[in-house]
Design a protein around this motif. Structure first.
Motif, PDB file in Angstrom:
ATOM      1  N   VAL A  93      93.597 -38.133   8.409  1.00  0.00           N
ATOM      2  CA  VAL A  93      93.968 -36.791   8.829  1.00  0.00           C
ATOM      3  C   VAL A  93      95.464 -36.725   9.118  1.00  0.00           C
ATOM      4  O   VAL A  93      96.131 -37.748   9.278  1.00  0.00           O
ATOM      5  CB  VAL A  93      93.185 -36.352  10.092  1.00  0.00           C
ATOM      6  N   SER A 274      94.327 -29.297  13.913  1.00  0.00           N
ATOM      7  CA  SER A 274      94.672 -30.606  13.375  1.00  0.00           C
ATOM      8  C   SER A 274      95.072 -31.487  14.544  1.00  0.00           C
ATOM      9  O   SER A 274      95.646 -30.996  15.525  1.00  0.00           O
ATOM     10  CB  SER A 274      95.832 -30.500  12.368  1.00  0.00           C
ATOM     11  N   LEU A 303      98.701 -30.444   5.357  1.00  0.00           N
ATOM     12  CA  LEU A 303      97.633 -30.969   6.197  1.00  0.00           C
ATOM     13  C   LEU A 303      96.613 -31.754   5.378  1.00  0.00           C
ATOM     14  O   LEU A 303      96.269 -31.378   4.260  1.00  0.00           O
ATOM     15  CB  LEU A 303      96.919 -29.824   6.918  1.00  0.00           C
ATOM     16  N   LEU A 305      92.887 -32.638   6.130  1.00  0.00           N
ATOM     17  CA  LEU A 305      91.794 -32.345   7.046  1.00  0.00           C
ATOM     18  C   LEU A 305      90.478 -32.722   6.397  1.00  0.00           C
ATOM     19  O   LEU A 305      90.276 -32.499   5.199  1.00  0.00           O
ATOM     20  CB  LEU A 305      91.776 -30.859   7.415  1.00  0.00           C
TER      21      LEU A 305
END
Length: 326
Positions: A93, A274, A303, A305
């Motif tokens: 992540v 996040s 990002l 995720l």
């Protein structure tokens, strides 16, 4: 990629009633694409012949060997295997800085059209569902939610309402209520459900509560912890009840992590949108909530995720279970 196959081989063992269970958390055909973990329990007769074969065929396995167990103790090995599976499959992540988190919120509430109360409702719901997974109602029915004066406190108020609907007996500590209509409205909704609230921590936390939810400070917190929250954090740190923090463990710096004495060490962390940089070194149960991130945000902040399973509002990221199965 990132998924893990599970192969279970059961072998008979003497005396009768005992069982040797070999759990291989990988598929040999897909080993190159998958992270793996190998757990063996009491390999006695077949073990000496099988173990070298497995080790040579699956060189990336992590080996753990336990003693031969009776069937009554197999659930504990099963739980250990599930925990190892979850840890081996932990998704990669992104970690946001404090400045990036601020810019992300500005973008959500600007060109992307979200309102503060809408984001707060979604965040609080995801926190409540994650808490209910990690701390089941049957074992942790009494919950104290400690709220701060900002958005993190608002998330806590929303979570308290949903936890009450889930069947938990919730109390709220709100040392410094915010005199804004949004927060006053959230307090009205919790009181309408009969949730008691007080500006002071209740006495005997360990005797009266099974879980404490830390919704005091979020990613915008800077500087030293001041009254009344310095004494609140010290008292919560002395309690034995497990603490679950929303987005940031209170007292931590969003970028640098734990600093000073006036900060918590929670058993569980629920990152929102996040994870923040301070969560890199977090060793407890780590969840992600806030299933509302549009693709424009993902692209702008690059990002990474994990996918949310099914219709879930949260996803487990890493760490040992804060609540071990009995």
């Amino acid at each position: 990629p990132g998924s893990v196959s599970k192969i279970v081989l059961s072998l008979s063992a003497k005396p009768p009633g005992q069982l040797i269970s070999l759990v291989v958390l990988a598929s040999a055909a897909q080993l190159a694409q998958r992270r793996t973990c190998f757990i063996s329990t009491g390999l006695r007769r077949s073990g000496p012949r099988l173990l070298p074969l497995v080790n040579s065929a699956l060189p990336r396995f992590c080996l753990r060997t336990a003693s031969l167990l009776s069937p009554s103790r197999l659930p504990s090995i099963r739980a250990e295997g599930q925990q190892s599976l979850a840890m081996s499959a932990a998704p990669e992540v992104s970690y946001l800085s404090g400045q990036e988190a601020f810019e992300l919120d500005e973008m959500l509430m600007g060109p992307l059209g979200f309102s503060v109360d809408q984001l707060m409702e979604l965040a609080g719901l995801s926190c409540a569902t994650a808490l209910a997974e990690e701390f089941p109602l049957q074992r942790f029915p009494r919950v104290l939610v400690v709220c701060g004066p900002g958005n993190n406190g608002g998330d806590g108020l929303v979570a308290a309402r949903h936890l009450t609907h889930f069947g938990y007996k919730v109390s709220i500590c709100y040392p410094k209520p915010t005199p804004k209509p949004l927060y006053q409205g959230l307090t009205v909704t919790t009181r309408s459900l009969g949730i008691p609230d007080s500006p002071s921590l209740p006495p005997d936390i360990d005797q009266n509560f099974d879980l404490v939810v830390d919704a005091i400070f979020g990613f915008s917190f800077k500087g030293e912890v001041r009254a009344p929250f310095d004494s609140v954090l010290r008292e919560l740190s002395r309690a034995n009840a497990p603490v679950a923090s929303i987005d940031i463990p209170s007292g931590w710096d969003v970028d640098e992590g734990r600093r000073g004495d006036a900060c918590l060490t929670p058993a569980m962390l629920i990152s929102l949108t996040s994870p923040k940089r301070c969560a890199r070194g977090f060793e407890g149960a780590h969840y992600l909530g806030g299933r509302f991130v549009p693709p424009q945000i993902v692209e702008k902040f690059s990002l990474r995720l994990p996918p949310y399973p099914g219709t879930a509002q949260h996803v487990r990221l890493s760490g040992p279970r804060a609540c071990h199965p009995e």
